[in-house]
Design a protein around this motif. Structure first.
Motif, short mmCIF file in Angstrom:
data_model
loop_
_atom_site.label_atom_id
_atom_site.label_comp_id
_atom_site.label_asym_id
_atom_site.label_seq_id
_atom_site.Cartn_x
_atom_site.Cartn_y
_atom_site.Cartn_z
N ASP A 61 43.66 101.02 -18.60
CA ASP A 61 42.88 101.14 -19.84
C ASP A 61 42.68 99.73 -20.39
O ASP A 61 43.42 99.27 -21.25
CB ASP A 61 43.64 102.03 -20.83
N SER A 62 41.65 99.06 -19.90
CA SER A 62 41.47 97.65 -20.26
C SER A 62 41.05 97.45 -21.71
O SER A 62 41.44 96.46 -22.34
CB SER A 62 40.48 96.97 -19.31
N ASP A 63 40.27 98.36 -22.27
CA ASP A 63 39.85 98.20 -23.67
C ASP A 63 41.04 98.22 -24.62
O ASP A 63 41.18 97.35 -25.47
CB ASP A 63 38.85 99.30 -24.07
N ASN A 64 41.91 99.22 -24.47
CA ASN A 64 43.07 99.29 -25.34
C ASN A 64 44.09 98.20 -24.99
O ASN A 64 44.78 97.71 -25.87
CB ASN A 64 43.70 100.68 -25.30
N ARG A 65 44.15 97.80 -23.73
CA ARG A 65 45.03 96.69 -23.36
C ARG A 65 44.64 95.44 -24.12
O ARG A 65 45.48 94.76 -24.70
CB ARG A 65 45.00 96.41 -21.86
N LEU A 66 43.35 95.15 -24.13
CA LEU A 66 42.87 93.97 -24.85
C LEU A 66 43.15 94.08 -26.35
O LEU A 66 43.51 93.08 -26.99
CB LEU A 66 41.37 93.77 -24.61
#
Length: 149
Positions: A116-121
């Protein structure tokens, strides 16, 4: 509200983060008033600024939750810890910031594990800001210690 395809653990991290950030607002606001009563107006101003920064984090979390289709829900505010002197207050603040760092680190690692790259960022940005704040607190604690010795 309905959330679509959002990992339940991510939602849990957001809820805990909101509770902690709002607790931080309460902590720094209360400490600001306390040190102002001690006559430490510069310190009070600095703690008020910290409260505003933490409120900014809370607002970002609320915005993120709304974007994910969930209603924000801070479950419980932490009790405020007050110290007998500035060094004690700052030690409590440092411990609190480390709780935030731990939460954001866990959330970031979880988002990596579920791709989950969006929430990771999102969590990573908060993590980096809290790490910088903890570093500032470490320096402030050292300055206070050196003036007391």
């Amino acid at each position: 509200m309905f959330h679509i395809n959002t990992d339940e653990r991510v939602l849990g991290y957001l809820g805990r983060a909101l509770s902690l950030e709002l607790s931080a607002v309460q902590l720094y606001s209360t400490q600001s008033m306390l040190v102002a009563s001690w006559g430490l107006t510069d310190v009070a101003d600095k703690l008020r600024a910290e409260s505003r920064e933490e409120m900014g984090h809370a607002e970002r979390i609320i915005s993120r939750m709304l974007a994910l289709g969930v209603a924000p829900n801070a479950s419980q505010l932490r009790p405020v810890r007050l110290g007998r002197n500035l060094q004690e207050l700052l030690q409590y603040d440092y411990a609190f910031e480390n709780e935030l760092i731990s939460l954001y680190d866990d959330a970031t690692r979880h988002c990596v594990s579920v791709a989950d790259s969006d929430n990771r960022l999102f969590f990573e940005a908060l993590l980096n800001e809290e790490k910088a704040h903890a570093a500032d607190l470490t320096q402030w604690i050292q300055e206070v210690k050196s003036t007391e010795t």
